[in-house]
Design a protein around this motif. Structure first.
Motif, PDB file in Angstrom:
ATOM      1  N   PRO A 297      11.623 130.341  30.772  1.00 25.26           N
ATOM      2  CA  PRO A 297      10.419 130.470  29.935  1.00 25.26           C
ATOM      3  C   PRO A 297       9.994 131.926  29.795  1.00 25.26           C
ATOM      4  N   ILE A 298       9.702 132.321  28.581  1.00 27.39           N
ATOM      5  CA  ILE A 298       9.177 133.659  28.323  1.00 27.39           C
ATOM      6  C   ILE A 298       8.343 133.599  27.050  1.00 27.39           C
ATOM      7  N   TYR A 299       7.156 134.158  27.087  1.00 25.97           N
ATOM      8  CA  TYR A 299       6.313 134.198  25.892  1.00 25.97           C
ATOM      9  C   TYR A 299       6.637 135.475  25.136  1.00 25.97           C
ATOM     10  N   LYS A 300       6.943 135.354  23.877  1.00 19.50           N
ATOM     11  CA  LYS A 300       7.293 136.511  23.057  1.00 19.50           C
ATOM     12  C   LYS A 300       6.074 136.930  22.246  1.00 19.50           C
ATOM     13  N   GLY A 301       5.282 137.820  22.829  1.00 16.27           N
ATOM     14  CA  GLY A 301       4.044 138.251  22.204  1.00 16.27           C
ATOM     15  C   GLY A 301       4.267 139.058  20.941  1.00 16.27           C
ATOM     16  N   LYS A 302       3.302 138.985  20.048  1.00 13.05           N
ATOM     17  CA  LYS A 302       3.342 139.778  18.824  1.00 13.05           C
ATOM     18  C   LYS A 302       2.562 141.079  18.977  1.00 13.05           C
ATOM     19  N   ASN A 303       1.444 141.048  19.729  1.00 19.89           N
ATOM     20  CA  ASN A 303       0.662 142.250  20.027  1.00 19.89           C
ATOM     21  C   ASN A 303       0.718 142.474  21.536  1.00 19.89           C
ATOM     22  N   VAL A 304       1.622 143.332  21.951  1.00 20.79           N
ATOM     23  CA  VAL A 304       1.919 143.484  23.380  1.00 20.79           C
ATOM     24  C   VAL A 304       1.442 144.843  23.873  1.00 20.79           C
ATOM     25  N   ALA A 305       0.697 144.834  24.972  1.00 23.34           N
ATOM     26  CA  ALA A 305       0.252 146.073  25.622  1.00 23.34           C
ATOM     27  C   ALA A 305       0.916 146.174  26.981  1.00 23.34           C
ATOM     28  N   PRO A 362      -7.544 150.106  30.842  1.00 25.76           N
ATOM     29  CA  PRO A 362      -8.128 148.767  30.676  1.00 25.76           C
ATOM     30  C   PRO A 362      -9.203 148.498  31.735  1.00 25.76           C
ATOM     31  N   ILE A 363     -10.307 147.915  31.308  1.00 28.33           N
ATOM     32  CA  ILE A 363     -11.375 147.582  32.258  1.00 28.33           C
ATOM     33  C   ILE A 363     -11.714 146.089  32.226  1.00 28.33           C
ATOM     34  N   GLU A 364     -11.247 145.356  31.196  1.00 28.33           N
ATOM     35  CA  GLU A 364     -11.524 143.915  31.133  1.00 28.33           C
ATOM     36  C   GLU A 364     -10.634 143.271  30.074  1.00 28.33           C
ATOM     37  N   TYR A 365     -10.273 141.991  30.355  1.00 26.35           N
ATOM     38  CA  TYR A 365      -9.520 141.197  29.381  1.00 26.35           C
ATOM     39  C   TYR A 365     -10.358 139.986  28.970  1.00 26.35           C
ATOM     40  N   PHE A 366     -10.136 139.525  27.741  1.00 28.97           N
ATOM     41  CA  PHE A 366     -10.830 138.344  27.234  1.00 28.97           C
ATOM     42  C   PHE A 366      -9.794 137.329  26.754  1.00 28.97           C
ATOM     43  N   GLY A 367     -10.172 136.048  26.817  1.00 27.22           N
ATOM     44  CA  GLY A 367      -9.222 135.012  26.430  1.00 27.22           C
ATOM     45  C   GLY A 367      -9.860 133.924  25.600  1.00 27.22           C
ATOM     46  N   ASP A 368      -9.025 132.966  25.131  1.00 28.79           N
ATOM     47  CA  ASP A 368      -9.517 131.845  24.329  1.00 28.79           C
ATOM     48  C   ASP A 368      -9.815 130.651  25.223  1.00 28.79           C
ATOM     49  N   GLU A 369     -10.158 129.524  24.563  1.00 27.63           N
ATOM     50  CA  GLU A 369     -10.527 128.326  25.316  1.00 27.63           C
ATOM     51  C   GLU A 369      -9.362 127.729  26.094  1.00 27.63           C
ATOM     52  N   LYS A 370      -8.142 128.117  25.737  1.00 27.68           N
ATOM     53  CA  LYS A 370      -6.961 127.616  26.456  1.00 27.68           C
ATOM     54  C   LYS A 370      -6.571 128.528  27.634  1.00 27.68           C
ATOM     55  N   GLY A 371      -7.310 129.599  27.790  1.00 27.10           N
ATOM     56  CA  GLY A 371      -7.051 130.494  28.914  1.00 27.10           C
ATOM     57  C   GLY A 371      -6.035 131.576  28.647  1.00 27.10           C
ATOM     58  N   THR A 374      -6.537 137.276  24.687  1.00 27.54           N
ATOM     59  CA  THR A 374      -6.644 137.562  23.248  1.00 27.54           C
ATOM     60  C   THR A 374      -7.103 138.982  22.958  1.00 27.54           C
ATOM     61  N   LYS A 375      -7.685 139.647  23.954  1.00 28.80           N
ATOM     62  CA  LYS A 375      -8.274 140.966  23.688  1.00 28.80           C
ATOM     63  C   LYS A 375      -8.331 141.765  24.991  1.00 28.80           C
ATOM     64  N   MET A 376      -8.214 143.073  24.879  1.00 28.27           N
ATOM     65  CA  MET A 376      -8.421 143.949  26.038  1.00 28.27           C
ATOM     66  C   MET A 376      -9.466 145.001  25.694  1.00 28.27           C
ATOM     67  N   ARG A 377     -10.256 145.329  26.672  1.00 32.43           N
ATOM     68  CA  ARG A 377     -11.272 146.374  26.512  1.00 32.43           C
ATOM     69  C   ARG A 377     -10.787 147.623  27.235  1.00 32.43           C
ATOM     70  N   VAL A 402     -13.269 150.688  23.661  1.00 30.20           N
ATOM     71  CA  VAL A 402     -12.704 150.135  22.445  1.00 30.20           C
ATOM     72  C   VAL A 402     -12.037 148.802  22.775  1.00 30.20           C
ATOM     73  N   ASP A 403     -12.174 147.816  21.897  1.00 25.82           N
ATOM     74  CA  ASP A 403     -11.534 146.511  22.069  1.00 25.82           C
ATOM     75  C   ASP A 403     -10.329 146.416  21.147  1.00 25.82           C
ATOM     76  N   ILE A 404      -9.209 145.899  21.683  1.00 28.66           N
ATOM     77  CA  ILE A 404      -7.975 145.769  20.913  1.00 28.66           C
ATOM     78  C   ILE A 404      -7.406 144.375  21.110  1.00 28.66           C
ATOM     79  N   ASP A 405      -6.970 143.747  20.023  1.00 29.28           N
ATOM     80  CA  ASP A 405      -6.373 142.417  20.103  1.00 29.28           C
ATOM     81  C   ASP A 405      -4.995 142.489  20.756  1.00 29.28           C
ATOM     82  N   VAL A 406      -4.769 141.577  21.687  1.00 29.91           N
ATOM     83  CA  VAL A 406      -3.461 141.444  22.340  1.00 29.91           C
ATOM     84  C   VAL A 406      -3.193 139.964  22.597  1.00 29.91           C
ATOM     85  N   ASP A 407      -1.931 139.593  22.660  1.00 31.41           N
ATOM     86  CA  ASP A 407      -1.595 138.242  23.091  1.00 31.41           C
ATOM     87  C   ASP A 407      -0.641 138.250  24.280  1.00 31.41           C
ATOM     88  N   GLU A 408      -0.301 139.460  24.749  1.00 41.72           N
ATOM     89  CA  GLU A 408       0.520 139.591  25.959  1.00 41.72           C
ATOM     90  C   GLU A 408       0.271 140.962  26.554  1.00 41.72           C
TER      91      GLU A 408
END
Length: 482
Positions: A297-305, A362-371, A374-377, A402-408
């Motif tokens: 298993p590996i998640y292939k992120g589109k916005n990767v930091a 990075p100082i904080e990450y945010f996520g969606d309802e599925k955990g 979705t975003k890094m600060r 600054v907040d930036i969208d990420v999925d991985e």
């Protein structure tokens, strides 16, 4: 006879080109795959030198009476010796010279930071203020030429002395140690916890930088030297050091590495999609996660930091591109000048389209309802006074975020020593950081146990780990003879 021959050909080469003519030559450029093409494939980026390029570059070497380049090599390769063999067109002889001191010349020619080691001490760099002789390129050329010729030599091996020694871990330190001990006539067995031999060379370095087939050839050469390998065996769990001693092993070299990843312990770091570079690269490199026919298993992120600025961070972000990332970013809290990554790795990453968010932390990450993340600060930084390492310390700019969208997110901020062996051996002196404490000969507080590489240093390059392996082999040989 051999010494007379060497003197003769050295004189012949000196007459063929004057030093003035040699210093007028420019350093060759490494042949590379096109950046747009290579960013989406796993093929090796650096393509090596042609025979003509190697001959041309070898002519730049001045064959200094006091070769300072060798002082910068942790495994003491006879650098002028192998380069002058290349200049003479005796490429197989050049490979033999390399193998006198290095168990992994094709590996070192690809991944060692020569610009910080041997090449940094080259007379061109030190005295002439010109580009150093491309020692790493030439090392790779000689090793590759020998492999491709099919005439792979085995170093001279002393008669077997009947003494058994064990190696814990098959990374660069363990393989280097094994090679030197085998040359000295010892019966060497290497124990590897994973299902592949090679340690960090296999799980940590992507194939676009170091193909597995190259590592396998080096390992097979050690097998020809008599080294035995045992896979899927965890020393400290499967069997203990005491078990090895009962089986007749007279010495143990611990080279179990630093496979324990570090995290930043900031809010949201447990969201799905945030993992260590160790896990990420192991899934891709060792478990072939990018292969659709494999079940890894590996998640292939589109916005990767990727958080960090070392070689492992560069390996991770460039791997993300090859897994289909549309935006791949390096987030580093210092400036580019302070990055510990090799200049070549930074250059390749930029050419392939990686974004560099330097002076951001990075100082904080945010996520969606599925955990899922979705975003890094990010906190914007500026450089203050130098720290203990000599690099200028990053200081927060108040209110600048600054907040930036990420999925991985791949966290690559360092590793800690593997605790299995240190925790399983009573009486072993271990530092507060979990590293094994050794003396100048790499010997621990338990006389039969020696150690080197990341388990001692906490983090090291391939070549420094190999240097530890060689130092430990010499010291253990002396110890066992006594």
């Amino acid at each position: 006879m051999a010494e007379d021959r060497n003197v003769a050909w050295r004189e012949e080469l000196r007459k063929s080109l004057s030093n003035k003519e040699r210093t007028a030559l420019t350093r060759v450029k490494m042949n590379e795959l096109d950046a747009k093409y290579r960013a989406r494939v796993r093929e090796e980026v650096n393509q090596g030198l042609t025979k003509e390029q190697a001959l041309q570059e070898s002519k730049r070497c001045l064959d200094c009476p006091n070769p300072t380049c060798m002082q910068g090599c942790p495994v003491s390769i006879n650098i002028p010796g192998f380069i002058k063999n290349i200049e003479r067109g005796e490429f197989l002889e050049a490979a033999k010279v390399l193998k006198e001191t290095s168990a992994l010349p094709a590996v070192c020619g690809r991944v060692c930071p020569q610009e910080k080691q041997c090449e940094s001490q080259c007379i061109y760099k030190q005295k002439l203020k010109k580009e150093a002789v491309a020692i790493g390129y030439l090392e790779r050329f000689a090793a590759d030429y020998e492999r491709e010729s099919g005439q792979i030599s085995v170093p001279e091996i002393k008669n077997k002395n009947g003494v058994k020694v064990a190696v814990v871990g098959s990374g660069p330190a363990g393989l280097s140690f094994a090679g030197d001990m085998a040359k000295n006539g010892y019966s060497v067995t290497v124990f590897e916890a994973l299902h592949e031999i090679g340690g960090v060379l296999k799980y940590g370095i992507p194939e676009f930088r170091l193909p597995n087939r190259i590592v396998d050839v080096e390992i097979n050469n050690l097998r020809k030297m008599g080294v035995e390998f045992v896979k899927d065996c965890i020393i400290g769990k499967t069997i203990s050091i005491e078990d090895l001693e009962k089986e007749g092993f007279k010495g143990v070299f611990v080279a179990s590495g630093a496979g324990l990843p570090r995290f930043m312990n900031i809010p949201g770091e447990n969201f799905i999609g945030i993992m260590s570079s160790n896990e990420y690269l192991t899934r891709v490199n060792l478990m072939d996660a990018s292969n659709p026919e494999f079940d890894t298993p590996i998640y292939k992120g589109k916005n990767v930091a990727v958080i960090g600025g070392g070689n492992t961070a560069m390996d991770s972000v460039r791997t993300a591109l090859r897994l289909g990332a549309e935006r791949a970013m390096i987030v580093y809290r210092r400036s580019e000048d302070e990055m510990p990554a090799r200049l070549e790795e930074v250059k390749h990453a930029k050419e392939e389209g990686v974004e560099f968010l330097t002076l951001h932390n990075p100082i904080e990450y945010f996520g969606d309802e599925k955990g899922r993340v979705t975003k890094m600060r990010l906190q914007k930084m500026e450089l203050g006074e130098p720290d203990a390492s000599g690099r200028r310390s990053p200081v927060e700019i108040p209110g600048a975020v600054v907040d930036i969208d990420v999925d991985e997110v791949i966290v690559s901020v360092g590793v800690s020593p593997n605790p299995l062996v240190p925790n399983s051996v009573a009486g072993l002196n271990v530092s507060p950081k979990g590293t094994i404490v050794v003396n100048e000969g790499m010997q621990s507080s338990i006389p039969m146990i020696f150690a080197g590489g990341d388990i001692v240093r906490g983090g090291a390059t391939v070549i420094l780990a190999m240097g530890d392996g060689r130092s430990a082999a010499k010291a253990m040989d002396d110890y066992l003879k006594k």
